[in-house]
Design a protein around this motif. Sequence first.
Motif, short mmCIF file in Angstrom:
data_model
loop_
_atom_site.label_atom_id
_atom_site.label_comp_id
_atom_site.label_asym_id
_atom_site.label_seq_id
_atom_site.Cartn_x
_atom_site.Cartn_y
_atom_site.Cartn_z
N ASN A 629 0.83 -1.20 0.00
CA ASN A 629 0.00 0.00 0.00
C ASN A 629 0.87 1.25 0.00
N ARG A 630 1.98 1.20 0.74
CA ARG A 630 2.87 2.35 0.83
C ARG A 630 3.52 2.67 -0.52
N ALA A 633 1.05 4.61 -2.39
CA ALA A 633 0.91 5.96 -1.83
C ALA A 633 2.08 6.85 -2.26
N HIS A 638 0.81 10.52 -2.04
CA HIS A 638 -0.13 10.68 -0.92
C HIS A 638 0.68 10.81 0.37
N THR A 771 3.42 8.86 5.24
CA THR A 771 2.65 8.38 4.09
C THR A 771 1.20 8.16 4.49
N LEU A 773 -1.84 6.13 3.79
CA LEU A 773 -2.23 4.90 3.10
C LEU A 773 -3.71 4.89 2.73
N SER A 776 -5.07 6.06 -1.11
CA SER A 776 -4.86 5.11 -2.21
C SER A 776 -5.72 3.87 -2.02
#
Length: 821
Positions: A629-630, A633, A638, A771, A773, A776
């Motif tokens: 997920n990171r 992002a 993000h 970040t 998460l 996204s």
Amino acid sequence: MSNSDQSYFDSEEEIQEQENNPELIKTNEIVEDSDSDSDSEDDVPISQRRTKLNSTTSSISDATLINDKINSHSSSSSDSDSDQPLSKRMPNNNSSQKILDPKKRKIKKESKTTATNESSDSEDDIALSKRRKTTPLKKVKKEIKTEIKKEIETEIKREIKREIKTEEPKKATKRTRVKKEEDDEKPSKKKKTTAKVKEEKVSKKKKKEEEEDEVFRWWDNEKEDDSIKWTTLEHQGPYFPPEYVSHGIKMKYKGEPIDLVPECEEVANFYAQVIGTDWGENPTFRKNFFKDFLKVIKKKQPNCPIKKFEDCDFTPLTEYFTEQKEKRKAMTKEEKEVIKKEKQEIEDKYGWALLDERKEKVGNFRIEPPGLFRGRGEHPKTGTLKYRVYPESVTINIGKNAKIPEPPEGHKWGKIIHDNTVTWLAMWKENVNDSFKYVWLAAGSSLKGQSDFKKFEKARELKKHIGKIREEYTLELKDKLMATRQRATALYFIDKLALRAGNEKGDDVADTVGCCSLRYEHVTLEPPNRVIFDFLGKDSIRYYNEVEVSKQVYKNIEIFKRAPKKEGDMLFDRLNTTILNKYLQKSMKGLTAKVFRTYNASYTFQEELKKTVKNSTMNEKLLAYNRANRQVAILCNHQRAVSKNHSDQLKRIQDKILTSKYQRYLVSKEMLELDPTLKKKKPELGRLSRGITKEFIKSYEEKELEKKKAKLERDNEKRKIDGKELLTLEDMEKAKRQPSMERLQKQYDTLSKRIKAQQVLLIDKDENKATALGTSKINYIDPRISAAWCYKYDVPIEKIFNKSLRNKFKWAVEVDENFVF
């Protein structure tokens, strides 16, 4: 085969068909007897001849007599029969009959044609109700009672014969659960199907209130014409915040209290409530606030002496609001319940809409109250006054035949429309950024779900065309026409870096840009092929990225930056989003630059998830998920500001790790005392881990001592009430039992797992500090990828999607583990 046997099997086929009907009831209920007669008992189907047992004068002795006959017959009819009563075995038999309640089952119309008495091969395939004609049955109660006994005995005999003939049991058909018989049976331990396991995971923790509302499964039957969003629409309109009421507290100007009219006092309150925060210290925020404050004063209170911000003292107002905040915290449970009830009444009235006769939840139905605009990043309008919105500025969208919602007293709606091609319920224009605000249905509504589904399906469709599109723009990077080169270069950045397309902005809004609106100063070149991007993206979030590009792209940027271009000039001066999107439509219907961002986010996420280790722990799987997920992002820029208490959070986790390690050390010492030979087998036992200092040990022992004293105090209070002798710390230590080696080993293993989990959490927390998460996960990653990953790696979906997201993505959680974006 005799006519009587044939009638039985025909009736069996009829009953077997009725078993699939959801109107089934308990097996022990008996269907009412129809008022019909026949020359032969067996010529009439059992389902038409049977009467309710309650209507007869049958007694317990009658039932006992019948059971005795059943048991005697079952024991003599076949050697293979079980000694267990048939009534207990019938629920397990797939061919057993289900008797329908006449009030619940659907009665078929009988054919008026007279059936022949002849038996033939072709006749067997015809339903008995269509071949036989019944005549009225008139008998006294005693005869009916006798007939019932005969029918039950005859039916059971035929059932036994059928069981003897059947070598293998048939596959179970789907049936409605029979309450009495099947509830008493033990559930079978068959392996659950993937679909069943998945369904259990999704519905495991759902509350009763969610189960009561029937879910509209729009994804099972999508509309072909997506231009029409609804047929009927009813709602109560938006909820307006209450009018301001003066509290009587006065701010000071040049040290003196000053009277303000309510309109001016309300604006002063807005600033008083941000004093002590970053907003209150922001020069731009202060400047914009005071500029608008003076405008309100000039309009509503021209004779007010306030002229300079430096002479204003908002302290009395700040103290008042701090006091009110403390009062709210100290409210009793009853006072909180009153406020909760009032909020619920508003929710019940405004929080629901009827869309095509279905009850759908409305999203944010509240009109935003007036206040000071915050903005994100270095927004130039931060601190600007947001005006109060009145019904005259609001447009209501509702069905033609629906009742128009009542506006607040003394007001009227700005406009009423009936546009079923849009999905918003109300709309108005806000004054800060001159943009439209909407009231939509909630994220979990059918319309929002369909919109999300189509968005991700469009991104999936791009996968079929992406290869050809990349080939085309790669060739066009060398095109002789400058406009074509610029378009190809911009598309390269949008595809590879997931940049937003970007639109031109006016001078009075935030200076945020996207790919097509990049200026000369936003891109820097560093030989041989490094490009450095530095600009403010959406919401004034800085985008900084150093990337290596192909030699041709690097060369093109050099050309686009050649003199006479200078700072302030557009990098792609022959391109805008309209031209770009029009070109993309030729490659794929409905394709825009925005679709690339969704496609690249979902594709990147799916590829990163492949790094998950199958047999890892739950925390390690979640770490792998968050890392994937990171990456998305970071790709989509993000970001978030590091929270002020981030270092404190890490410190707390580190302390927990050290505490668990020291506890494990103490357990290992006890293990060595019981068995000193373990030292050779496991050298790590009895060793202090790094980071455990004398100061930490002292602090730990002090905390443990306090816990023991607190426990001793609680125990002694109970003993005092019971009249028992009070204990001391020494008594508690003596009362401790010497743990076994097995128990110590279990504690050691548990602490080791806890340490590992906490270490993973520490890494995850630190990596996620800057970040975001959530953005996204909610907007750019196809939720079906997450659902499939959960099923594949046995991770509860609740670990990934909270309740609101599970509600939003109802359509997505029904995929299986083999789903591929």
